[in-house]
Write an enzyme that holds these catalytic residues in place. Structure first.
Site, short mmCIF file in Angstrom:
data_model
loop_
_atom_site.label_atom_id
_atom_site.label_comp_id
_atom_site.label_asym_id
_atom_site.label_seq_id
_atom_site.Cartn_x
_atom_site.Cartn_y
_atom_site.Cartn_z
CG ASP A 57 -7.61 -9.68 1.83
OD1 ASP A 57 -7.77 -9.59 3.11
OD2 ASP A 57 -7.90 -8.78 0.91
CE1 TYR A 95 -13.16 0.60 -0.72
CE2 TYR A 95 -11.73 1.55 -2.47
CZ TYR A 95 -11.80 1.04 -1.50
OH TYR A 95 -10.73 0.53 -0.53
NE ARG A 145 0.18 -3.48 5.12
CZ ARG A 145 -1.24 -3.61 5.72
NH1 ARG A 145 -1.73 -4.75 5.24
NH2 ARG A 145 -1.83 -2.59 6.34
CG HIS A 179 -9.75 -2.48 3.61
ND1 HIS A 179 -10.92 -2.35 2.58
CD2 HIS A 179 -8.88 -1.40 3.21
CE1 HIS A 179 -10.57 -1.63 1.74
NE2 HIS A 179 -9.49 -1.05 2.09
N GLY A 229 -2.29 -10.23 6.01
CA GLY A 229 -1.21 -10.88 6.78
C GLY A 229 -0.56 -11.82 6.08
CB ILE A 230 -0.57 -13.44 2.70
CG1 ILE A 230 -1.90 -14.34 3.18
CG2 ILE A 230 0.16 -14.37 1.84
CD1 ILE A 230 -2.98 -14.64 2.09
CG MET A 231 3.68 -10.58 5.77
SD MET A 231 4.42 -9.49 4.69
CE MET A 231 6.09 -9.08 5.26
CB SER A 266 -7.65 -0.21 -6.15
OG SER A 266 -8.22 0.66 -5.34
CB THR A 277 -14.63 -3.13 -1.40
OG1 THR A 277 -13.82 -3.94 -2.37
CG2 THR A 277 -14.22 -2.90 -0.24
CE LYS A 305 -9.91 -6.70 -1.03
NZ LYS A 305 -9.89 -5.87 0.09
#
Length: 418
Positions: free
Chosen positions: A338, A167, A362, A307, A340-342, A136, A193, A283
């Site tokens: 991307d 950014y 995460r 995001h 919510g992928i767990m 990042s 992004t 992104k």
């Protein structure tokens, strides 16, 4: 009637095998983690509240993140039977290079604040697994430091790859110089992004008084008492540094607002494209029209993302948007996803519905907080195992065999007719 007899000690010993105790506490707790949620539980226990909430939380009422995770849970798989898949191939070609798995590590900011190994642990684990690592703009390890961590890993059949997330800042020259540095360091893909003209309202951070560097209050001290290892690591390792900011004072929102620029436009994209020699993906795309326009502009791909729910709350759900975007842009344009992928099954569902690749944020940070580099390795192992098992249960031997017929999205949120 069952014939009874006195227990035979030899037979009892054959039935009862005592497990050798694991004396390494870190390995013991990571081995006990069977899911990403298990790693999250460990991470929450070991990390001060402000740092954990920065990772775990999202914007305002956290509706976007909740909906994104729910969308993956609301999946019905349709397996084929009598289709043996004893060996599965999880590799994929993405943006001109290989990846051993259909996911890579997403860009995350302030990473060493979560756990002091930070991006070095992430880049090293990604290289060892043969998947891309994205640094990042707000990372806490330099571009050159990430390259060094990647090269330090033994190179397997699939080499480690580095991507850079950019950014566009108010001071454009900062962004231009970062672009040049990433290219010089051999990073092969730029994630430009576009969903952060201003910082989202991350209320957990405001309530926790979360700032860089951390500000000590009575509450933070009380919260830190059962987590002395985190503070020991934080205070005995090099000072937090940021790749793009000349100052590190203030809340996270204040830092972002000082760095971001709401005037970002297609003109900025053209300037960056002129500076960047590799692949470029956009992104933060959140509707079909923008995806089509960006394809027509000549970029190499898009990342469907809100995001991680950290910007506009109640934003579109990337997983729900995916089939519409794939249909609109065609099969030859790179579409990644991307938010919510767990679970590895989430990755499989996304690929089946048209995603070329997925990114985890995460999930990676939960592993990092749970156990540093070993925790990131554990995250990748868990997801790999879930992907392989899901593919076998569906009766497919390769990612190319996955198709929309394998998945039904069970819709809870049905738009009201206009």
């Amino acid at each position: 009637m069952v014939k009874r007899q006195f227990p035979n000690p030899v037979e009892i010993l054959d039935l009862m095998k005592f497990k050798k105790p694991e004396l390494d506490g870190k390995k013991r707790r990571l081995d006990a983690a069977l899911t990403i949620n298990d790693l999250r539980t460990i991470a929450k226990r070991r990390t001060p509240k402000a740092a954990f909430d920065y990772t775990d939380g999202s914007a305002e009422g956290e509706v976007s993140l909740t909906r994104a995770r729910q969308a993956f849970e609301d999946v019905e798989f349709h397996p084929g039977v009598l289709k043996p898949a004893p060996d599965v191939d999880t590799s994929v070609e993405i943006l001109g290079g290989p990846s051993a798995l259909p996911f890579g590590i997403a860009p995350t900011g302030f990473t060493r604040l979560m756990q002091t190994e930070g991006e070095v642990a992430g880049a090293g684990a990604a290289a060892a697994a043969g998947i891309p690592f994205t640094l990042s703009t707000l990372g806490t390890t330099s571009i050159e430091g990430v390259k060094e961590a990647t090269l330090a890993e033994p190179q397997g059949p699939v080499p480690g790859r580095n991507w850079f997330q950019l950014y566009v800042m108010r001071d454009r020259e900062i962004s231009y110089e970062l672009t040049r540095r990433a290219a010089a360091a051999g990073f092969d893909t730029l994630q430009f992004t576009v969903d952060t003209p201003v910082a989202g309202a991350r209320l957990r951070d405001k309530r926790n008084g979360f700032s860089i560097p951390p500000q000590l209050t009575l509450g933070t001290i009380i919260n830190a008492i059962p987590r002395p290892w985190w503070w020991f690591d934080f205070l005995t390792t090099p000072k937090l540094e940021f790749a793009s900011l000349s100052t590190t004072g203030g809340t996270v929102g204040e830092l972002l607002d000082a760095a971001m620029d709401p005037t970002i436009s297609y003109d900025d994209l053209e300037v960056i494209r002129g500076l960047w020699p590799g692949k470029i993906v956009i992104k933060g795309v959140q509707n079909v029209e923008d995806a089509v326009k960006l394809r027509d502009s000549g970029v190499d791909g898009v990342v469907l993302s809100n995001h991680g729910g950290r910007q506009l709350d109640r934003a579109p759900i990337p997983f729900h948007l995916l089939p519409k975007v794939r249909k609109a842009v065609g099969d030859d344009f790179t579409v990644m996803i991307d938010t919510g992928i767990m679970n590895g099954a989430d990755v499989v569902a996304a690929v089946a519905l048209g995603a070329d690749f997925t990114l985890i944020g995460r999930a990676y940070l939960y592993g990092l907080m749970a156990g540093g580099r070993q925790g990131v390795d554990r995250t990748i192992t868990i997801l790999r195992t879930e992907i392989e098992r899901t593919m076998r249960l569906l009766g497919v031997s390769s990612l190319a065999e996955l198709e929309p017929g394998h998945v039904t999205q069970l819709q809870r949120l049905i738009p009201v007719a206009k």
